[in-house]
Motif scaffolding. Structure first.
Motif, PDB file in Angstrom:
ATOM      1  N   TYR A 203       0.841  -1.192   0.000  1.00  0.00           N
ATOM      2  CA  TYR A 203       0.000   0.000   0.000  1.00  0.00           C
ATOM      3  C   TYR A 203       0.885   1.254   0.000  1.00  0.00           C
ATOM      4  O   TYR A 203       0.658   2.202  -0.759  1.00  0.00           O
ATOM      5  N   VAL A 207       1.054   4.267  -2.868  1.00  0.00           N
ATOM      6  CA  VAL A 207       0.872   5.693  -2.528  1.00  0.00           C
ATOM      7  C   VAL A 207       2.074   6.489  -3.026  1.00  0.00           C
ATOM      8  O   VAL A 207       1.933   7.537  -3.673  1.00  0.00           O
ATOM      9  N   LEU A 212      -2.366   5.632  -5.398  1.00  0.00           N
ATOM     10  CA  LEU A 212      -3.368   5.777  -4.331  1.00  0.00           C
ATOM     11  C   LEU A 212      -3.109   7.104  -3.650  1.00  0.00           C
ATOM     12  O   LEU A 212      -1.943   7.515  -3.505  1.00  0.00           O
ATOM     13  N   HIS A 214      -3.448   8.374  -0.463  1.00  0.00           N
ATOM     14  CA  HIS A 214      -2.734   8.415   0.826  1.00  0.00           C
ATOM     15  C   HIS A 214      -2.857   7.059   1.508  1.00  0.00           C
ATOM     16  O   HIS A 214      -3.720   6.242   1.153  1.00  0.00           O
ATOM     17  N   LEU A 215      -2.014   6.874   2.497  1.00  0.00           N
ATOM     18  CA  LEU A 215      -2.068   5.658   3.318  1.00  0.00           C
ATOM     19  C   LEU A 215      -3.029   5.908   4.484  1.00  0.00           C
ATOM     20  O   LEU A 215      -3.028   6.995   5.075  1.00  0.00           O
ATOM     21  N   VAL A 284       5.149  10.074   1.386  1.00  0.00           N
ATOM     22  CA  VAL A 284       4.061   9.088   1.525  1.00  0.00           C
ATOM     23  C   VAL A 284       2.994   9.741   2.407  1.00  0.00           C
ATOM     24  O   VAL A 284       3.014   9.612   3.634  1.00  0.00           O
ATOM     25  N   TYR A 286      -0.209  10.363   4.575  1.00  0.00           N
ATOM     26  CA  TYR A 286      -1.051   9.411   5.293  1.00  0.00           C
ATOM     27  C   TYR A 286      -2.034  10.161   6.186  1.00  0.00           C
ATOM     28  O   TYR A 286      -1.819  11.322   6.532  1.00  0.00           O
TER      29      TYR A 286
END
Ligand code: WQD
Length: 332
Positions: A203, A207, A212, A214-215, A284, A286
């Motif tokens: 995942y 990202v 994607l 965001h985490l 990354v 999140y």
């Protein structure tokens, strides 16, 4: 004499095939390609210079398994083939029990008919359930699993222990994985889950790649170093080498042995995210999300037994895992 790697085009199976081939062992890969692709065999050949035999087959198909044992002189089985998505196992328990248990029973039948005596099984730390103290030790109580996937690993361990009791010449190794991540340094092999990844590292890499937004960090209110879940991450190449060490031990020792294959160290979600960002110099994004049902706050291995008995321990760092995972994502 050859070794049969069931599920050998999968994430852990393919990395193990590379290590076995590079150790000079003749390897036969069997896989039904339900969760992998046949070009992994080409990639294994590119890395090793050796093309392993490949059979597209379901390990629950007794005729197909018999044909493999009749065509090749199989001296050992490394059984990776199985369904492994925790959430999916809750939705489809019958499929999980049938596939994950019948494959083992079918292989044991063929092994008995052909005098094959070594069975190395891909088990999981999930069999420790959620009430054991950490770090997990092989002698601890197992069961109390929280999903059919975990129960199928527990039941397989019981099947294999009973088979070894009934046939003292059988050698069984139960390898309890912790959290395998990372990828081969070539960038040719790695974890390639279809759809939206369930697990943390794939995942993160999606990202980082921008696929994607965001985490979702599943909870930051656990009683851990920073409130997020702590796991024992192990580089998939270290894990593959652990299988080689376990096979080399098992071929000379009958009976059943259980081994934790982990680093013995815990890393939190946020520690992994920050390491990934630093090592790869990439963002990354999140958000903190609610806890995920079924998650345990923290677990990691006591890795002493594998060190003492197999003379194996992890060598790669969390930084290596983050670097290799990103390299795979960019090349994959
Ligand atoms: C790790 C941590 C999550 C995703 C499972 C199986 C186990 C094995 C490995 C097969 C946890 C957090 C995760 C996300 C997050 N599978 N997380 N956001 O659950 O420890 O183990 O996979 O053998 O058997 O149970 O691994 O990677 O799913 O989660 O915050 O998008 O990351 O809460 O703390 P897990 P995981």
């Amino acid at each position: 004499m050859a070794l049969l790697l069931t599920g050998g085009t999968g994430f852990i199976g393919s990395h193990t095939a590379v290590e076995f081939i590079q150790a000079g062992l003749e390897t036969v890969i069997a896989d039904d390609l339900s969760n992998s692709t046949a070009d992994v065999v080409d990639r294994i050949e590119t890395i090793t210079g050796v093309r392993p035999a490949f059979v597209c087959a379901d390990m629950c198909d007794a005729e197909a398994v018999e044909a493999i044992f009749s065509q090749y002189d199989i001296e050992g089985v490394i059984h990776f083939a199985g369904f492994k998505a925790v959430g999916e196992s809750v939705e489809k328990p019958v499929e999980y029990y049938r596939n994950n248990l019948l494959s083992t029973l079918t292989l044991l039948d063929a092994m008995r008919r052909h005098g094959c005596k070594v069975f190395v099984f891909s088990s999981s730390a999930t069999v420790y359930g959620e009430n054991n103290p950490i770090p997990y030790v092989e002698t601890m109580q197992t069961g109390d699993c929280t999903n059919p996937y975990g129960w199928s690993k527990f039941m397989n361990e019981q099947i294999l222990m009973d088979a070894a009791k009934a046939d003292p010449s059988l050698s069984v190794s139960l390898l309890r994985y912790f959290n395998p991540i990372g990828a081969h340094e070539s960038g040719l092999l790695g974890d390639d889950p279809s759809g939206i990844p369930n697990n943390l590292m794939p995942y993160i890499t999606r990202v980082a790649k921008g696929e994607l937004p965001h985490l979702n960090v599943y909870g930051n209110d656990y009683p851990t170093v920073d409130g997020t879940g702590v796991r024992d991450y192990i580089h998939v190449v270290d894990l593959a080498k652990g299988h080689l060490a376990a096979y080399q031990y098992a071929k000379d020792h009958a009976g059943t042995e259980v081994f934790n294959l982990g680093s013995g160290k815990g890393t939190s979600v946020l520690q992994l995210v920050e390491t990934f960002k630093r090592v790869n110099n990439i963002d990354v994004p999140y958000v903190i999300a609610p806890r995920r049902a079924g998650d345990i706050a923290e677990f990691y291995a006591d890795a002493t037994k594998a060190e003492e008995v197999l003379h194996w321990h992890t060598e790669k760092t969390v930084e290596d895992m983050c670097r290799d995972s990103w390299n795979w994502e960019m090349k994959g």
